[in-house]
Enzyme design. Structure first.
Site, PDB file in Angstrom:
ATOM      1  N   GLY A  15       1.076  -1.496   0.664  1.00  0.00           N
ATOM      2  CA  GLY A  15       0.500  -0.487   0.275  1.00  0.00           C
ATOM      3  C   GLY A  15       0.952   1.326   0.284  1.00  0.00           C
ATOM      4  NE  ARG A  25      14.107  16.347  -1.988  1.00  0.00           N
ATOM      5  CZ  ARG A  25      13.960  16.783  -0.952  1.00  0.00           C
ATOM      6  NH1 ARG A  25      14.252  16.250   0.335  1.00  0.00           N
ATOM      7  NH2 ARG A  25      14.915  17.922  -1.541  1.00  0.00           N
ATOM      8  NE  ARG A  29      17.494  15.962  -5.196  1.00  0.00           N
ATOM      9  CZ  ARG A  29      16.960  16.953  -4.498  1.00  0.00           C
ATOM     10  NH1 ARG A  29      16.651  17.511  -3.516  1.00  0.00           N
ATOM     11  NH2 ARG A  29      16.398  17.632  -6.104  1.00  0.00           N
ATOM     12  NE  ARG A  76      -2.437  -4.312  -1.849  1.00  0.00           N
ATOM     13  CZ  ARG A  76      -1.565  -3.928  -0.546  1.00  0.00           C
ATOM     14  NH1 ARG A  76      -0.468  -4.505   0.387  1.00  0.00           N
ATOM     15  NH2 ARG A  76      -1.821  -3.153   0.129  1.00  0.00           N
ATOM     16  CG  ASP A 107       3.970  -6.923   7.804  1.00  0.00           C
ATOM     17  OD1 ASP A 107       3.103  -6.618   6.387  1.00  0.00           O
ATOM     18  OD2 ASP A 107       3.286  -7.574   8.354  1.00  0.00           O
ATOM     19  CB  THR A 130       2.560   0.878   6.535  1.00  0.00           C
ATOM     20  OG1 THR A 130       1.081   0.317   6.748  1.00  0.00           O
ATOM     21  CG2 THR A 130       3.146   0.649   7.536  1.00  0.00           C
ATOM     22  CB  ILE A 131      -1.103   5.571   7.097  1.00  0.00           C
ATOM     23  CG1 ILE A 131      -2.442   4.373   6.510  1.00  0.00           C
ATOM     24  CG2 ILE A 131      -0.990   6.102   5.472  1.00  0.00           C
ATOM     25  CD1 ILE A 131      -3.656   4.997   6.156  1.00  0.00           C
ATOM     26  CG  ASP A 132      -2.528   0.078   8.745  1.00  0.00           C
ATOM     27  OD1 ASP A 132      -2.801   1.532   8.781  1.00  0.00           O
ATOM     28  OD2 ASP A 132      -2.429  -0.501   7.894  1.00  0.00           O
ATOM     29  CG  ASP A 134       0.883  -2.200  10.666  1.00  0.00           C
ATOM     30  OD1 ASP A 134       1.509  -1.744  10.063  1.00  0.00           O
ATOM     31  OD2 ASP A 134      -0.588  -3.070   9.616  1.00  0.00           O
ATOM     32  CG  MET A 174      -7.865   2.684   6.653  1.00  0.00           C
ATOM     33  SD  MET A 174      -6.537   3.144   5.500  1.00  0.00           S
ATOM     34  CE  MET A 174      -7.704   2.537   3.611  1.00  0.00           C
ATOM     35  NE  ARG A 176      -8.249  -4.337   5.888  1.00  0.00           N
ATOM     36  CZ  ARG A 176      -7.863  -4.093   4.663  1.00  0.00           C
ATOM     37  NH1 ARG A 176      -6.841  -4.765   5.077  1.00  0.00           N
ATOM     38  NH2 ARG A 176      -8.738  -3.306   4.278  1.00  0.00           N
ATOM     39  CB  ALA A 191     -12.872   9.936  19.850  1.00  0.00           C
ATOM     40  CB  SER A 220     -22.727  16.027  19.763  1.00  0.00           C
ATOM     41  OG  SER A 220     -21.963  17.150  19.814  1.00  0.00           O
ATOM     42  CD  GLU A 227      -9.448  -1.182   7.783  1.00  0.00           C
ATOM     43  OE1 GLU A 227      -8.562  -0.796   7.631  1.00  0.00           O
ATOM     44  OE2 GLU A 227     -10.290  -1.146   7.068  1.00  0.00           O
TER      45      GLU A 227
HETATM   46  P1  ATP Z   1       0.731  -3.136   3.009  1.00  0.00           P
HETATM   47  O1  ATP Z   1       1.065  -2.691   4.913  1.00  0.00           O
HETATM   48  O2  ATP Z   1       0.464  -1.787   2.716  1.00  0.00           O
HETATM   49  O3  ATP Z   1       0.179  -3.815   3.031  1.00  0.00           O
HETATM   50  P2  ATP Z   1       3.182  -4.805   2.259  1.00  0.00           P
HETATM   51  O4  ATP Z   1       4.355  -4.367   2.332  1.00  0.00           O
HETATM   52  O5  ATP Z   1       2.378  -5.816   3.961  1.00  0.00           O
HETATM   53  O6  ATP Z   1       2.427  -3.566   2.332  1.00  0.00           O
HETATM   54  P3  ATP Z   1       2.003  -6.926   0.728  1.00  0.00           P
HETATM   55  O7  ATP Z   1       0.816  -6.655  -0.341  1.00  0.00           O
HETATM   56  O8  ATP Z   1       1.865  -7.832   2.027  1.00  0.00           O
HETATM   57  O9  ATP Z   1       2.353  -5.360   1.227  1.00  0.00           O
HETATM   58  O10 ATP Z   1       3.639  -7.329  -0.261  1.00  0.00           O
HETATM   59  C1  ATP Z   1       3.890  -6.270  -1.182  1.00  0.00           C
HETATM   60  C2  ATP Z   1       4.260  -7.368  -1.771  1.00  0.00           C
HETATM   61  O11 ATP Z   1       5.670  -8.323  -1.263  1.00  0.00           O
HETATM   62  C3  ATP Z   1       3.465  -8.453  -2.635  1.00  0.00           C
HETATM   63  O12 ATP Z   1       2.603  -8.098  -3.585  1.00  0.00           O
HETATM   64  C4  ATP Z   1       4.965  -9.620  -2.749  1.00  0.00           C
HETATM   65  O13 ATP Z   1       4.773  -9.559  -4.359  1.00  0.00           O
HETATM   66  C5  ATP Z   1       5.915  -9.390  -1.633  1.00  0.00           C
HETATM   67  N1  ATP Z   1       5.799 -10.358  -0.737  1.00  0.00           N
HETATM   68  C6  ATP Z   1       4.056 -10.840   0.092  1.00  0.00           C
HETATM   69  N2  ATP Z   1       5.039 -11.095   0.437  1.00  0.00           N
HETATM   70  C7  ATP Z   1       6.389 -12.385   0.141  1.00  0.00           C
HETATM   71  C8  ATP Z   1       6.369 -13.794   0.072  1.00  0.00           C
HETATM   72  N3  ATP Z   1       5.585 -14.538   1.624  1.00  0.00           N
HETATM   73  N4  ATP Z   1       6.971 -14.023  -0.638  1.00  0.00           N
HETATM   74  C9  ATP Z   1       7.479 -13.269  -1.468  1.00  0.00           C
HETATM   75  N5  ATP Z   1       7.351 -11.718  -1.728  1.00  0.00           N
HETATM   76  C10 ATP Z   1       6.170 -11.570  -0.718  1.00  0.00           C
END
Ligand code: ATP
Length: 328
Positions: A15, A25, A29, A76, A107, A130-132, A134, A174, A176, A191, A220, A227
């Site tokens: 994401g 950037r 640089r 992805r 992750d 990532t904005i979460d 986490d 957001m 999860r 809140a 109010s 989520e």
């Molecule tokens: P977000 O927190 O926004 O979801 P993210 O990095 O966790 O970000 P993912 O879609 O889980 O997002 O992972 C990004 C990409 O990393 C995947 O589309 C895939 O290409 C690769 N990836 C994730 N897990 C694996 C895995 N177990 N083996 C190989 N590639 C992976």
């Protein structure tokens, strides 16, 4: 002997989040500063498989420090989860003369990077985007601070209409698996209650709290809901439940959705991205690999990618108490 690094590839994956451009950037640089080449890889790991590369000099990243999203695009990639896909990606990196990678994402991105390193002994450095918020090993991920500011600004606007009509608003944000956004933006926006995945408040306690708030003279209220909260009802079912049990309340629902990911990064995220990019490139040049650069006690340091993936980023439980006191 370890190979000297002369060319670094950078990609954004998973994401998108505000601050990714500022990190690109910074990587570009820092490479230029150390007289090494930088290659931008489009669409995350998918672009690596397809050889979608572009040379990036220091002027190629003019005017992006303030932009949301990612100029390198994100994707992805299912292909990268296959050995064939990763082999193709590796061949493309070798062909382009790329010696090391900075991967900006969450992750999943780190999991893919670590696997790639174990298969091809390819140096990898991760930047948490990532904005979460986490991810273990950093107090802040790129985009989290901007998302908090966006959410607080929107809730301020919702409060204007809530107080004009004596309404109760449920605002879904957001998060999860992690309640960082809900908890911090909830306190920042005043809140009444905050529902997060880490703590099940329970329906009875929510009703009790809303009743108490009405009795204390509040006209109010805003309830912020992550989520992934564990109350067992989605936000619309919760509205129906509260209206059935507390008919004096006129409940409205606002699901903030993807707007939380957009927008110009906050100053905090821009500075963080600049610091993390420098550390990522310089750590690779020092021969390090398989780490995530992050912020701990306001210092930039390294966490093994494996720990960043496996560890859990905990919420600060004292904030729950602060929130309770604030809603007195
Ligand atoms: P977000 O927190 O926004 O979801 P993210 O990095 O966790 O970000 P993912 O879609 O889980 O997002 O992972 C990004 C990409 O990393 C995947 O589309 C895939 O290409 C690769 N990836 C994730 N897990 C694996 C895995 N177990 N083996 C190989 N590639 C992976």
């Amino acid at each position: 002997m370890q190979k000297t690094i002369k060319k670094i590839g950078v990609l954004t994956s998973g994401g998108d989040s505000p601050g990714m451009n500022a990190a690109i950037r910074s990587v570009v640089r820092t490479c230029a500063y150390h007289n090494i080449e930088c290659i931008g890889i489009y669409r995350g790991y998918q672009g690596m498989i397809e050889g979608d590369f572009k040379e990036m000099g220091p002027r190629s990243v003019n005017n992006i420090v303030n932009k949301g999203g990612t100029v390198l695009k994100s994707a992805r990639s299912l292909d990268f989860k296959t050995p064939e896909g990763r082999t193709k990606a590796h061949e493309n990196l070798l062909k382009a003369g790329i010696d090391a990678l900075v991967v900006i994402g969450g992750d999943g991105t780190f999991t893919g990077g670590l696997l790639f390193n174990s298969e091809f002994d390819f140096p990898i450095m991760g930047i948490p985007g990532t904005i979460d918020n986490d991810i273990f090993g950093t107090s802040h991920t790129l985009g989290y601070d901007t998302a908090l500011n966006t959410v607080v600004e929107v809730i301020d606007k919702i409060r204007d209409t809530a107080s004009s009509h004596n309404r109760l608003f449920f605002v879904e944000v957001m998060g999860r698996d992690a309640g960082h956004i809900a908890l911090n933006a909830g306190i920042g926006a005043g809140a009444e209650e905050i529902l997060i995945p880490e703590e099940n408040l329970g329906l009875d306690r929510l009703l009790e709290s809303l009743q108490k708030s009405k009795a204390s003279g509040k006209s109010s209220s805003i309830v912020v809901i992550a989520e992934g909260d564990k109350i067992g009802k989605n936000v619309f079912e919760l509205k129906d439940y509260v209206e059935a049990n507390l008919p004096e309340y006129d409940v409205r629902v606002s699901v903030l959705g993807h707007m939380q990911r957009g927008g110009s990064p906050s100053c905090f995220d821009r500075v963080l991205a600049s610091r993390l990019g420098v550390k990522a490139v310089e750590s690779l040049l020092e021969g390090k690999s398989n780490y995530m650069v992050g912020l701990q006690n306001d210092k930039v340091n390294l966490t093994p990618l494996e720990q960043a993936i496996k560890g859990k980023s905990e919420i600060d439980r004292e904030l729950l108490r602060v929130s309770d006191i604030m809603s007195t």
